[in-house]
Write a protein that holds these residues in place. Sequence first.
Motif, PDB file in Angstrom:
ATOM      1  N   ILE A 154      12.137  -5.968   2.955  1.00  0.00           N
ATOM      2  CA  ILE A 154      11.442  -4.698   2.714  1.00  0.00           C
ATOM      3  C   ILE A 154      10.547  -4.813   1.478  1.00  0.00           C
ATOM      4  O   ILE A 154       9.375  -4.402   1.493  1.00  0.00           O
ATOM      5  N   CYS A 155      11.099  -5.396   0.410  1.00  0.00           N
ATOM      6  CA  CYS A 155      10.318  -5.567  -0.827  1.00  0.00           C
ATOM      7  C   CYS A 155       9.137  -6.512  -0.600  1.00  0.00           C
ATOM      8  O   CYS A 155       8.076  -6.331  -1.212  1.00  0.00           O
ATOM      9  N   SER A 156       9.324  -7.502   0.267  1.00  0.00           N
ATOM     10  CA  SER A 156       8.258  -8.474   0.525  1.00  0.00           C
ATOM     11  C   SER A 156       7.021  -7.809   1.106  1.00  0.00           C
ATOM     12  O   SER A 156       5.888  -8.151   0.748  1.00  0.00           O
ATOM     13  N   VAL A 157       7.238  -6.877   2.036  1.00  0.00           N
ATOM     14  CA  VAL A 157       6.096  -6.191   2.655  1.00  0.00           C
ATOM     15  C   VAL A 157       5.328  -5.388   1.607  1.00  0.00           C
ATOM     16  O   VAL A 157       4.101  -5.448   1.526  1.00  0.00           O
ATOM     17  N   VAL A 158       6.073  -4.657   0.775  1.00  0.00           N
ATOM     18  CA  VAL A 158       5.436  -3.812  -0.245  1.00  0.00           C
ATOM     19  C   VAL A 158       4.754  -4.665  -1.312  1.00  0.00           C
ATOM     20  O   VAL A 158       3.566  -4.481  -1.622  1.00  0.00           O
ATOM     21  N   ILE A 159       5.498  -5.624  -1.876  1.00  0.00           N
ATOM     22  CA  ILE A 159       4.951  -6.467  -2.949  1.00  0.00           C
ATOM     23  C   ILE A 159       3.863  -7.384  -2.407  1.00  0.00           C
ATOM     24  O   ILE A 159       2.824  -7.579  -3.044  1.00  0.00           O
ATOM     25  N   GLY A 160       4.088  -7.958  -1.214  1.00  0.00           N
ATOM     26  CA  GLY A 160       3.081  -8.838  -0.618  1.00  0.00           C
ATOM     27  C   GLY A 160       1.772  -8.116  -0.375  1.00  0.00           C
ATOM     28  O   GLY A 160       0.691  -8.651  -0.642  1.00  0.00           O
ATOM     29  N   TYR A 161       1.856  -6.903   0.132  1.00  0.00           N
ATOM     30  CA  TYR A 161       0.645  -6.103   0.375  1.00  0.00           C
ATOM     31  C   TYR A 161      -0.110  -5.859  -0.930  1.00  0.00           C
ATOM     32  O   TYR A 161      -1.338  -5.991  -0.994  1.00  0.00           O
ATOM     33  N   THR A 162       0.644  -5.524  -1.985  1.00  0.00           N
ATOM     34  CA  THR A 162       0.028  -5.267  -3.290  1.00  0.00           C
ATOM     35  C   THR A 162      -0.620  -6.525  -3.859  1.00  0.00           C
ATOM     36  O   THR A 162      -1.735  -6.480  -4.381  1.00  0.00           O
ATOM     37  N   VAL A 163       0.074  -7.654  -3.746  1.00  0.00           N
ATOM     38  CA  VAL A 163      -0.454  -8.918  -4.275  1.00  0.00           C
ATOM     39  C   VAL A 163      -1.720  -9.330  -3.531  1.00  0.00           C
ATOM     40  O   VAL A 163      -2.718  -9.731  -4.140  1.00  0.00           O
ATOM     41  N   VAL A 164      -1.688  -9.239  -2.205  1.00  0.00           N
ATOM     42  CA  VAL A 164      -2.854  -9.624  -1.406  1.00  0.00           C
ATOM     43  C   VAL A 164      -4.061  -8.750  -1.737  1.00  0.00           C
ATOM     44  O   VAL A 164      -5.180  -9.238  -1.900  1.00  0.00           O
ATOM     45  N   GLU A 165      -3.827  -7.449  -1.854  1.00  0.00           N
ATOM     46  CA  GLU A 165      -4.929  -6.539  -2.178  1.00  0.00           C
ATOM     47  C   GLU A 165      -5.483  -6.811  -3.571  1.00  0.00           C
ATOM     48  O   GLU A 165      -6.700  -6.807  -3.778  1.00  0.00           O
ATOM     49  N   ALA A 166      -4.594  -7.088  -4.532  1.00  0.00           N
ATOM     50  CA  ALA A 166      -5.031  -7.342  -5.903  1.00  0.00           C
ATOM     51  C   ALA A 166      -5.773  -8.664  -6.022  1.00  0.00           C
ATOM     52  O   ALA A 166      -6.779  -8.758  -6.737  1.00  0.00           O
ATOM     53  N   MET A 167      -5.309  -9.695  -5.322  1.00  0.00           N
ATOM     54  CA  MET A 167      -5.899 -11.025  -5.443  1.00  0.00           C
ATOM     55  C   MET A 167      -7.149 -11.207  -4.590  1.00  0.00           C
ATOM     56  O   MET A 167      -8.071 -11.922  -4.967  1.00  0.00           O
ATOM     57  N   MET A 168      -7.184 -10.554  -3.427  1.00  0.00           N
ATOM     58  CA  MET A 168      -8.281 -10.776  -2.489  1.00  0.00           C
ATOM     59  C   MET A 168      -9.225  -9.587  -2.341  1.00  0.00           C
ATOM     60  O   MET A 168     -10.353  -9.749  -1.876  1.00  0.00           O
ATOM     61  N   GLY A 169      -8.746  -8.401  -2.711  1.00  0.00           N
ATOM     62  CA  GLY A 169      -9.582  -7.212  -2.564  1.00  0.00           C
ATOM     63  C   GLY A 169      -9.625  -6.668  -1.149  1.00  0.00           C
ATOM     64  O   GLY A 169     -10.345  -5.718  -0.861  1.00  0.00           O
ATOM     65  N   THR A 170      -8.861  -7.265  -0.236  1.00  0.00           N
ATOM     66  CA  THR A 170      -8.816  -6.790   1.148  1.00  0.00           C
ATOM     67  C   THR A 170      -7.464  -7.127   1.759  1.00  0.00           C
ATOM     68  O   THR A 170      -6.851  -8.139   1.418  1.00  0.00           O
ATOM     69  N   THR A 171      -6.997  -6.246   2.652  1.00  0.00           N
ATOM     70  CA  THR A 171      -5.746  -6.498   3.379  1.00  0.00           C
ATOM     71  C   THR A 171      -6.018  -6.532   4.886  1.00  0.00           C
ATOM     72  O   THR A 171      -5.139  -6.247   5.687  1.00  0.00           O
ATOM     73  N   ALA A 172      -7.244  -6.902   5.238  1.00  0.00           N
ATOM     74  CA  ALA A 172      -7.660  -6.894   6.643  1.00  0.00           C
ATOM     75  C   ALA A 172      -6.828  -7.847   7.497  1.00  0.00           C
ATOM     76  O   ALA A 172      -6.683  -7.638   8.700  1.00  0.00           O
ATOM     77  N   TYR A 173      -6.286  -8.899   6.884  1.00  0.00           N
ATOM     78  CA  TYR A 173      -5.555  -9.911   7.656  1.00  0.00           C
ATOM     79  C   TYR A 173      -4.048  -9.815   7.430  1.00  0.00           C
ATOM     80  O   TYR A 173      -3.295 -10.631   7.958  1.00  0.00           O
ATOM     81  N   PHE A 174      -3.590  -8.823   6.640  1.00  0.00           N
ATOM     82  CA  PHE A 174      -2.193  -8.796   6.199  1.00  0.00           C
ATOM     83  C   PHE A 174      -1.222  -8.675   7.357  1.00  0.00           C
ATOM     84  O   PHE A 174      -0.181  -9.359   7.384  1.00  0.00           O
ATOM     85  N   PHE A 175      -1.530  -7.815   8.333  1.00  0.00           N
ATOM     86  CA  PHE A 175      -0.575  -7.564   9.413  1.00  0.00           C
ATOM     87  C   PHE A 175      -0.814  -8.452  10.643  1.00  0.00           C
ATOM     88  O   PHE A 175      -0.240  -8.201  11.700  1.00  0.00           O
ATOM     89  N   GLN A 176      -1.639  -9.475  10.487  1.00  0.00           N
ATOM     90  CA  GLN A 176      -1.797 -10.429  11.582  1.00  0.00           C
ATOM     91  C   GLN A 176      -0.526 -11.273  11.703  1.00  0.00           C
ATOM     92  O   GLN A 176       0.146 -11.531  10.695  1.00  0.00           O
TER      93      GLN A 176
END
Length: 406
Positions: free
Chosen positions: A342-364
């Motif tokens: 559960i924490c991975s989804v929340v933290i991973g989403y935040t990290v990806v958005e912060a590092m890449m500026g987009t989460t377009a590929y996150f749920f692939q």
Amino acid sequence: MSDIFFSLSVRSVRLNFLRSMLAAIGIVIGVVAIASMGMLGTNMQLEVKDQLSSSANTIVISADSVRMGPVGTRPPSSAATGMTKSELTKIDSIVGSNGTVIPIYSTNSQFTINSIPGRGSVYGIDPLDISRFLSLNQSYGNGTTRIGVNEVLVGAEIAQNFNLKVGDRIRIGSFSSSSRPELRIAGILNPRGTVADGVSTDNGIVVHSQWYTDQYGGEDQWSQVNVIVNDIDNIGDIEEAINAKINTNPKTPAVRIRDATQQLASETSALSTVTTFIMAIGAISLLVAAVSIFNVMMMSVSERIEEIGILVSIGTERGEVRRMFLYEAFILGLLGAGIGGICSVVIGYTVVEAMMGTTAYFFQPASILYVPAAMSIGVAVCVISGVYPAWRASNMDPIDALRNSE
């Protein structure tokens, strides 16, 4: 009927809940680290793949070595070396109607906008070729790719950093030069990101090819030649034909030929290596967690000696005793992995958005699959950590166990 040994395992975890959860924190951290870093690396790879795919039908041809002038003459500048007119003619004849040939000059230069200095790539391109692979962002003002000799197009990053609009002015050249030409910005280019065609315009400036050669010299000495192929299936054949006609001496090839496939493989390999390394660091926390789980399980065995002695003395199979403690390790792993997932989804989403500026590929699938994979690893680590304590418990002598419990 429910498994009584599973119920006994649940009871043990519940009675020592705080100790069990503290031990499971290591699993939580390990799952989060592996899943988050895996998703970040995968999102980077997917973005690069998507960006490179936009120019997948482009062949990039560049000079394989710097061409020197006659002995005793001053070596040519970087702007005066590259693809020759003879080579361009050969490429044109090979490609024919199967694609579009675009010769490109390029260098790196300083520039000034409103007395504010900057630095970026400068590309000299024939105005008729610009619209074949570059597009404008009209939100900055109505622009045109049909630039005149004293007009330029600027990249998205420069436009954003300098708050530009169509019609603004830019001076290109060394800051110390007093005779730098001032050019009108005729348009702002759309972002391109990572591209395989070698024209990274986000922090670049596109000028008229005539202005480029007037300013830097090197007429008919292009930095590269791009071939935009009509049918992507013909790329291999065209590359082979160009190589056979121009690189007549295999020992000293005149040009280097590459396409998106080669760059994609290189970029993906590099990102994959970095991702694996980061995930390996995250996995260290799982090793620490394994030691913690092992310690908890050994304590559980020591505290339940009397229970073990009674179970064995009344005829309980040793395999059932082992199963009882493996159940306990499994429950600890499931708790840690569940919270970690559960924490991975929340933290991973935040990290990806912060590092890449987009989460377009996150749920692939390639990205989100790291969550169940990391959870499975976490559970497996717990179960493996419980194997020896379970074996030790099952091999206790019931008489000794009852005697030691007194």
